[in-house]
Design a protein around this motif. Structure first.
Motif, PDB file in Angstrom:
ATOM      1  N   GLY A   1      11.391 -27.597  66.211  1.00  0.00           N
ATOM      2  CA  GLY A   1      11.897 -28.556  67.198  1.00  0.00           C
ATOM      3  C   GLY A   1      13.405 -28.453  67.347  1.00  0.00           C
ATOM      4  O   GLY A   1      13.939 -28.539  68.460  1.00  0.00           O
ATOM      5  N   LEU A   2      14.081 -28.253  66.217  1.00  0.00           N
ATOM      6  CA  LEU A   2      15.540 -28.086  66.251  1.00  0.00           C
ATOM      7  C   LEU A   2      15.912 -26.848  67.055  1.00  0.00           C
ATOM      8  O   LEU A   2      16.788 -26.879  67.923  1.00  0.00           O
ATOM      9  CB  LEU A   2      16.071 -27.973  64.815  1.00  0.00           C
ATOM     10  N   LEU A   3      15.210 -25.738  66.782  1.00  0.00           N
ATOM     11  CA  LEU A   3      15.526 -24.497  67.492  1.00  0.00           C
ATOM     12  C   LEU A   3      15.271 -24.642  68.982  1.00  0.00           C
ATOM     13  O   LEU A   3      16.041 -24.147  69.811  1.00  0.00           O
ATOM     14  CB  LEU A   3      14.694 -23.343  66.918  1.00  0.00           C
ATOM     15  N   THR A   4      14.191 -25.330  69.319  1.00  0.00           N
ATOM     16  CA  THR A   4      13.892 -25.528  70.736  1.00  0.00           C
ATOM     17  C   THR A   4      14.999 -26.345  71.408  1.00  0.00           C
ATOM     18  O   THR A   4      15.430 -26.025  72.519  1.00  0.00           O
ATOM     19  CB  THR A   4      12.537 -26.259  70.890  1.00  0.00           C
ATOM     20  N   ALA A   5      15.484 -27.360  70.695  1.00  0.00           N
ATOM     21  CA  ALA A   5      16.565 -28.188  71.251  1.00  0.00           C
ATOM     22  C   ALA A   5      17.837 -27.368  71.419  1.00  0.00           C
ATOM     23  O   ALA A   5      18.527 -27.472  72.449  1.00  0.00           O
ATOM     24  CB  ALA A   5      16.823 -29.385  70.333  1.00  0.00           C
ATOM     25  N   VAL A   6      18.155 -26.525  70.425  1.00  0.00           N
ATOM     26  CA  VAL A   6      19.346 -25.682  70.530  1.00  0.00           C
ATOM     27  C   VAL A   6      19.203 -24.730  71.714  1.00  0.00           C
ATOM     28  O   VAL A   6      20.120 -24.533  72.510  1.00  0.00           O
ATOM     29  CB  VAL A   6      19.562 -24.883  69.222  1.00  0.00           C
ATOM     30  N   ARG A   7      18.008 -24.165  71.846  1.00  0.00           N
ATOM     31  CA  ARG A   7      17.769 -23.208  72.922  1.00  0.00           C
ATOM     32  C   ARG A   7      17.981 -23.865  74.286  1.00  0.00           C
ATOM     33  O   ARG A   7      18.629 -23.289  75.172  1.00  0.00           O
ATOM     34  CB  ARG A   7      16.338 -22.678  72.816  1.00  0.00           C
ATOM     35  N   GLU A   8      17.421 -25.056  74.434  1.00  0.00           N
ATOM     36  CA  GLU A   8      17.575 -25.763  75.716  1.00  0.00           C
ATOM     37  C   GLU A   8      19.044 -26.005  76.025  1.00  0.00           C
ATOM     38  O   GLU A   8      19.500 -25.842  77.150  1.00  0.00           O
ATOM     39  CB  GLU A   8      16.797 -27.086  75.685  1.00  0.00           C
ATOM     40  N   GLY A   9      19.794 -26.417  75.003  1.00  0.00           N
ATOM     41  CA  GLY A   9      21.207 -26.698  75.208  1.00  0.00           C
ATOM     42  C   GLY A   9      21.992 -25.448  75.577  1.00  0.00           C
ATOM     43  O   GLY A   9      22.867 -25.475  76.442  1.00  0.00           O
ATOM     44  N   LEU A  10      21.665 -24.336  74.922  1.00  0.00           N
ATOM     45  CA  LEU A  10      22.398 -23.089  75.170  1.00  0.00           C
ATOM     46  C   LEU A  10      22.123 -22.562  76.574  1.00  0.00           C
ATOM     47  O   LEU A  10      22.994 -21.962  77.199  1.00  0.00           O
ATOM     48  CB  LEU A  10      21.999 -22.034  74.139  1.00  0.00           C
ATOM     49  N   ARG A  11      20.924 -22.778  77.056  1.00  0.00           N
ATOM     50  CA  ARG A  11      20.583 -22.263  78.388  1.00  0.00           C
ATOM     51  C   ARG A  11      21.445 -22.898  79.466  1.00  0.00           C
ATOM     52  O   ARG A  11      21.609 -22.330  80.541  1.00  0.00           O
ATOM     53  CB  ARG A  11      19.102 -22.504  78.679  1.00  0.00           C
ATOM     54  N   ARG A  12      21.978 -24.068  79.156  1.00  0.00           N
ATOM     55  CA  ARG A  12      22.832 -24.740  80.152  1.00  0.00           C
ATOM     56  C   ARG A  12      24.262 -24.229  80.123  1.00  0.00           C
ATOM     57  O   ARG A  12      25.069 -24.617  80.958  1.00  0.00           O
ATOM     58  CB  ARG A  12      22.824 -26.261  79.905  1.00  0.00           C
TER      59      ARG A  12
END
Lengths: 155, 207
Positions: A143-154
């Protein structure tokens, strides 16, 4: 002496929000402009009383307790709070990592940790430990990695 | 880790309501490594939301190396500086990017810097790949997942990815990207490649 203007917009900034440390005089110097040795600020202590503060431990000022301590201090003199302690309490009204506080104070990380430890011990500052990422302890949370990924995509 | 239902600090009954302090976000860190002058701070700056900040630390090191005074057994205190930046992923989560000090022999000893890192990015320059060997060895020996960035200013690169991989002796599953670390898009791609790599590893049982 003019108080620090933490968080205020500085018109001198060149198209960016100035870092808080840029708005103030360097406070590793006293009024006479003499450099203060870092471990003078810690009253000779060279090791923190707690060893759980890391570079990315996030600190937040306990508003109510800090305001009370700061008010006591201005009535009765220093009362144990040094100028650096006061600057930290002001800075951490918005959460900041140990590394950010150290950079802002222009003090080495180990010296900063001693000052932060004082404030945590007095209940004026709350510390949040970094998220555990050790593989041995179950590894990184997906879940943490998914959240980081979403943030980085922006970015 | 706090659960979503962990109680917020509650004021004592009858106490005047106070403005709730801003909740502290959780923090993770990613290390940016590579030889001296290879573009670590440039990469931090290209993706950080703030101008890279600089902080320093005193490291006490057993004095080893060629500059030793013969027969003198003492400890040296060295000041090591590092540049770092931050990316606020959400109000609850902040990623800190730490550019490691150029002289590996110092940052290898800085436990607080390397402990608990989510992962690393090793920047390599094709003209002097050897300056990044130590960083790759270090991450491998500490079990810190990493990706490799081949930094090509002006896209000047005369070697194929296969040649570079062979020269760096990279594990086949370690991602390697080629680009210009001054470009935000490349920095973002590197970070995404690292996160994808971490997800792959998380899906693989340890041992």
């Amino acid at each position: 002496m003019v108080g620090p203007h933490i968080g205020e917009e500085d018109p001198r900034a060149r198209g960016r929000t100035p870092h808080w440390s840029e708005l103030e005089e360097p406070y590793a110097e006293d009024e006479t402009g003499v450099m203060v040795r870092p471990y003078t600020i810690t009253r000779g202590r060279t090791a923190p009383e707690r060893d759980d503060l890391t570079l990315i431990t996030v600190l937040t000022t306990a508003e109510e307790e800090a305001d009370a301590a700061l008010a006591r201090g201005s009535r009765a003199g220093a009362r144990g709070l040094q100028p650096e302690h006061r600057l930290i309490l002001d800075r951490c009204r918005r959460p900041a990592a140990v590394a950010e506080v150290a950079a802002g104070l222009d003090l080495p990380v180990s010296v900063t940790k001693i000052l932060l430890g004082d404030l945590v011990a007095q209940g004026l500052l709350k510390a949040r430990a970094p998220l555990s990422v050790a593989r041995a302890a179950g590894g990184v949370d997906l879940g943490l990695l998914t959240a980081v990924r979403e943030g980085l995509r922006r970015l | 880790m706090a659960t979503p239902h962990s109680p917020a600090p509650v004021a004592a009954p009858g106490a005047a309501p106070v403005a709730a302090p801003a909740a502290a976000p959780a923090a993770v860190k990613i290390l940016i490594a590579g030889g001296f002058g290879v573009g670590k701070t440039t990469l931090v700056g290209s993706v950080s939301e703030v101008t890279p900040l600089r902080t320093e630390e005193y490291l006490t090191t057993a004095s080893v190396g060629v500059d030793d005074l013969a027969g003198v057994d003492q400890k040296d205190t060295t000041t090591v500086a590092l540049d770092f930046g931050r990316i606020t992923v959400s109000p609850e989560l902040v990623v800190y990017l730490f550019g490691t000090p150029g002289q590996e022999r110092f940052w290898f000893m800085w436990n607080d810097l390397v402990n608990g890192a989510l992962g690393g990015i090793v920047i390599a320059d094709t003209r002097r790949l050897d300056t990044s060997f130590a960083s790759i060895d270090f991450f491998e020996s500490r079990g810190i997942p990493f990706v490799v960035a081949i930094n090509c200013f002006h896209n000047h690169n005369t070697r194929t990815p296969e040649e570079i991989r062979a020269a760096l002796d990279l594990d086949p599953q370690v991602p390697m990207l080629i680009g210009d670390v001054r470009e935000r898009g490349f920095g973002r791609d590197l970070l995404l490649a690292l996160v994808d790599h971490l997800m792959d590893l998380a899906a693989t049982p340890v041992g």
